[in-house]
Design an enzyme around this catalytic site. Structure first.
Site, PDB file in Angstrom:
ATOM      1  N   SER A  22       0.820  -1.206   0.000  1.00  0.00           N
ATOM      2  CA  SER A  22       0.000   0.000   0.000  1.00  0.00           C
ATOM      3  C   SER A  22       0.859   1.263   0.000  1.00  0.00           C
ATOM      4  O   SER A  22       1.976   1.262   0.530  1.00  0.00           O
ATOM      5  CB  SER A  22      -0.902   0.028   1.234  1.00  0.00           C
ATOM      6  OG  SER A  22      -2.122  -0.627   1.001  1.00  0.00           O
ATOM      7  N   PRO A  23       0.314   2.357  -0.558  1.00  0.00           N
ATOM      8  CA  PRO A  23       1.000   3.645  -0.425  1.00  0.00           C
ATOM      9  C   PRO A  23       0.993   4.072   1.042  1.00  0.00           C
ATOM     10  O   PRO A  23      -0.065   4.129   1.669  1.00  0.00           O
ATOM     11  CB  PRO A  23       0.159   4.584  -1.290  1.00  0.00           C
ATOM     12  CG  PRO A  23      -1.185   3.938  -1.365  1.00  0.00           C
ATOM     13  CD  PRO A  23      -0.946   2.472  -1.301  1.00  0.00           C
ATOM     14  N   CYS A  25       2.507   7.011   3.630  1.00  0.00           N
ATOM     15  CA  CYS A  25       3.215   8.283   3.795  1.00  0.00           C
ATOM     16  C   CYS A  25       4.401   8.107   4.736  1.00  0.00           C
ATOM     17  O   CYS A  25       4.270   7.500   5.806  1.00  0.00           O
ATOM     18  CB  CYS A  25       2.267   9.346   4.332  1.00  0.00           C
ATOM     19  SG  CYS A  25       1.015   9.865   3.150  1.00  0.00           S
ATOM     20  N   ALA A  57       1.322   8.544  -1.099  1.00  0.00           N
ATOM     21  CA  ALA A  57       0.560   9.690  -1.599  1.00  0.00           C
ATOM     22  C   ALA A  57       1.521  10.791  -2.015  1.00  0.00           C
ATOM     23  O   ALA A  57       2.273  11.322  -1.200  1.00  0.00           O
ATOM     24  CB  ALA A  57      -0.390  10.189  -0.517  1.00  0.00           C
ATOM     25  N   TYR A 182      -8.963  13.400   2.199  1.00  0.00           N
ATOM     26  CA  TYR A 182      -8.186  14.323   1.391  1.00  0.00           C
ATOM     27  C   TYR A 182      -9.062  14.899   0.273  1.00  0.00           C
ATOM     28  O   TYR A 182     -10.253  14.627   0.209  1.00  0.00           O
ATOM     29  CB  TYR A 182      -6.918  13.639   0.886  1.00  0.00           C
ATOM     30  CG  TYR A 182      -6.056  13.151   2.034  1.00  0.00           C
ATOM     31  CD1 TYR A 182      -5.623  14.047   3.012  1.00  0.00           C
ATOM     32  CD2 TYR A 182      -5.719  11.808   2.188  1.00  0.00           C
ATOM     33  CE1 TYR A 182      -4.870  13.621   4.099  1.00  0.00           C
ATOM     34  CE2 TYR A 182      -4.962  11.377   3.272  1.00  0.00           C
ATOM     35  CZ  TYR A 182      -4.546  12.281   4.223  1.00  0.00           C
ATOM     36  OH  TYR A 182      -3.811  11.858   5.297  1.00  0.00           O
ATOM     37  N   ARG A 230      -8.626   5.102  -5.269  1.00  0.00           N
ATOM     38  CA  ARG A 230      -8.839   4.688  -3.885  1.00  0.00           C
ATOM     39  C   ARG A 230     -10.014   5.447  -3.287  1.00  0.00           C
ATOM     40  O   ARG A 230     -10.129   6.662  -3.455  1.00  0.00           O
ATOM     41  CB  ARG A 230      -7.597   4.925  -3.031  1.00  0.00           C
ATOM     42  CG  ARG A 230      -7.736   4.309  -1.632  1.00  0.00           C
ATOM     43  CD  ARG A 230      -6.440   4.277  -0.858  1.00  0.00           C
ATOM     44  NE  ARG A 230      -6.303   3.002  -0.169  1.00  0.00           N
ATOM     45  CZ  ARG A 230      -5.337   2.721   0.701  1.00  0.00           C
ATOM     46  NH1 ARG A 230      -4.401   3.624   0.957  1.00  0.00           N
ATOM     47  NH2 ARG A 230      -5.270   1.550   1.280  1.00  0.00           N
ATOM     48  N   LEU A 301      -6.207  -4.431   8.331  1.00  0.00           N
ATOM     49  CA  LEU A 301      -5.926  -5.521   9.261  1.00  0.00           C
ATOM     50  C   LEU A 301      -5.998  -6.887   8.581  1.00  0.00           C
ATOM     51  O   LEU A 301      -6.611  -7.828   9.079  1.00  0.00           O
ATOM     52  CB  LEU A 301      -6.867  -5.461  10.473  1.00  0.00           C
ATOM     53  CG  LEU A 301      -6.525  -4.383  11.504  1.00  0.00           C
ATOM     54  CD1 LEU A 301      -7.492  -4.427  12.684  1.00  0.00           C
ATOM     55  CD2 LEU A 301      -5.088  -4.543  12.020  1.00  0.00           C
ATOM     56  N   ARG A 324       0.743  -1.466   7.365  1.00  0.00           N
ATOM     57  CA  ARG A 324       1.484  -1.658   8.619  1.00  0.00           C
ATOM     58  C   ARG A 324       2.066  -3.070   8.709  1.00  0.00           C
ATOM     59  O   ARG A 324       3.184  -3.259   9.197  1.00  0.00           O
ATOM     60  CB  ARG A 324       0.575  -1.384   9.813  1.00  0.00           C
ATOM     61  CG  ARG A 324       0.182   0.084   9.967  1.00  0.00           C
ATOM     62  CD  ARG A 324      -0.832   0.258  11.110  1.00  0.00           C
ATOM     63  NE  ARG A 324      -1.175   1.642  11.329  1.00  0.00           N
ATOM     64  CZ  ARG A 324      -2.139   2.297  10.680  1.00  0.00           C
ATOM     65  NH1 ARG A 324      -2.841   1.676   9.751  1.00  0.00           N
ATOM     66  NH2 ARG A 324      -2.401   3.558  10.959  1.00  0.00           N
TER      67      ARG A 324
END
Length: 370
Positions: A22-23, A25, A57, A182, A230, A301, A324
């Site tokens: 995943s992107p 930051c 991002a 965003y 997304r 998760l 994560r």
């Protein structure tokens, strides 16, 4: 045959498995420019064995950064800073590299999370954010400036310019960030969009600007390369954006040639009440998949190989995107392949790491030596 480790084609891009980095930051750029940290971080992720790596991002203009440390791709300097990072990845990995194009909207001018994440005051180097409506993210914050007609054109064109820079850099695919509170999500959600013109009010109007941006980016990026989107499938707030509206948006994007929908949730309001648990966002992904038939990324998760395998094999989604979990375990795809009896791409420098019980983990490889 593991479903998780089966190939999937998006336009001319064939991915060897259904695992996406995943992107994420990193808040480690300088004036939008990639640094040594990006070389180390993205290099690590590129050797993970995942099928796709999505760069964090990436702001399409300086005032669209979440924090002063956000990565950008909006001028020659930011483009030049990414060149050596991508060159290193291409030299040592076959992973498909995607970039998430983003604009922070009213969540711009914030401190990095480890510095509290709150809005940066103007006298401390902050700037006035721009948004669909002059409604702050949190009470007490400096309200954003409402984007006027000229601003809408400027931002749309900034997305296009960044897409063209990404193509010049050799990026394989793009994802537009329409989630997590965003800018594009702010237009979609009635919580943040209070406009009374053609870009506010009805669902059709609230979708207008995100769809205009998608159309412009899709037209500017090579037709052979995929473009995804997304979404936050739910604001987790009564009266906010929800999965039913998400499905309407996804079907509109489908008409326009979107290649995947990355289904996340939340981020537009501090009043959100999220029921968190293993795979808690997968039902959203499944709902969008069922209603649209589009390729779908599931997130949230997803931590165990068998859990990921079940998501793919049951048809709830076509990809799992890890954030994560893969930061904590950068070799998660290796371990998943070992558990599921599959093979995974790895550089020859690492072939000797195969466990004695998993001789075929890296395919038909041999390693001599003395």
């Amino acid at each position: 045959m593991s479903a998780l480790f089966s190939p999937f084609k998006l336009r001319d891009l064939t991915l060897p498995n259904r695992i996406v980095v995943s992107p994420m930051c990193q808040y480690s750029a300088v004036d939008g420019k990639a640094t040594e940290w990006h070389m180390v971080h993205l290099g690590t992720m590129a050797l993970s064995g995942a099928g796709m790596l999505c760069i964090e991002a990436t702001a399409v203009e300086a005032i669209g950064r979440i924090t002063p440390g956000d990565l950008g791709l909006y001028d020659d300097a930011t483009e030049a800073a990414l060149k050596p990072v991508l060159a290193a990845i291409r030299k040592h990995s076959k992973i498909a590299v995607t970039m998430q194009l983003a604009h922070a909207g009213r969540k711009a001018s914030s401190h990095a999370p480890w510095d509290g994440g709150q809005q940066v005051a103007l006298n401390e180097g902050g700037w006035v954010a721009q948004a669909p409506s002059p409604v702050p993210q949190k009470p007490g914050e400096l309200p954003p400036q409402e984007i006027d007609a000229a601003g809408l054109v400027r931002i749309r064109d900034a997305f296009v310019a960044t897409a063209k820079r990404a193509d010049r850099l050799g990026i394989d695919a793009l994802e537009l960030h329409g989630a997590h509170g965003y800018l594009l999500h702010e237009f979609l959600s009635p919580i943040s969009n209070h406009r009374t013109d053609a870009y506010g009010g009805s669902l059709e109007n609230r979708m207008r600007f995100p769809l205009e941006v998608f159309d412009a980016v899709r037209a500017a990026f090579p037709a052979s390369k995929p473009v995804g989107f997304r979404v936050s499938a739910s604001d987790w707030v009564d009266g906010g954006w929800n999965v039913e509206q998400t499905i309407v948006l996804a079907n509109e994007l489908k008409k326009r040639g979107v290649d995947w929908i990355d289904v996340s949730s939340g981020g537009v309001s501090p009043l959100q009440k999220i029921a968190i648990g293993p795979g808690y966002q997968v039902p959203f992904a499944e709902a969008v998949k069922k209603a649209t038939g589009l390729p779908i990324f599931a997130v949230g998760l997803i931590t165990e190989p068998q859990q990921a395998e079940d998501i793919i094999s049951s048809g709830k989604a076509d990809f799992v995107a890890l954030a994560r979990g893969i930061l904590y375990d950068p070799r998660w795809p290796w371990h998943a392949a070992a558990e599921l009896g599959a093979t995974v791409e790895a550089p020859p420098q690492y072939w000797r790491s195969q466990p004695s019980t998993q001789k075929a983990l890296f395919g038909d490889t041999t390693f001599g030596g003395r």
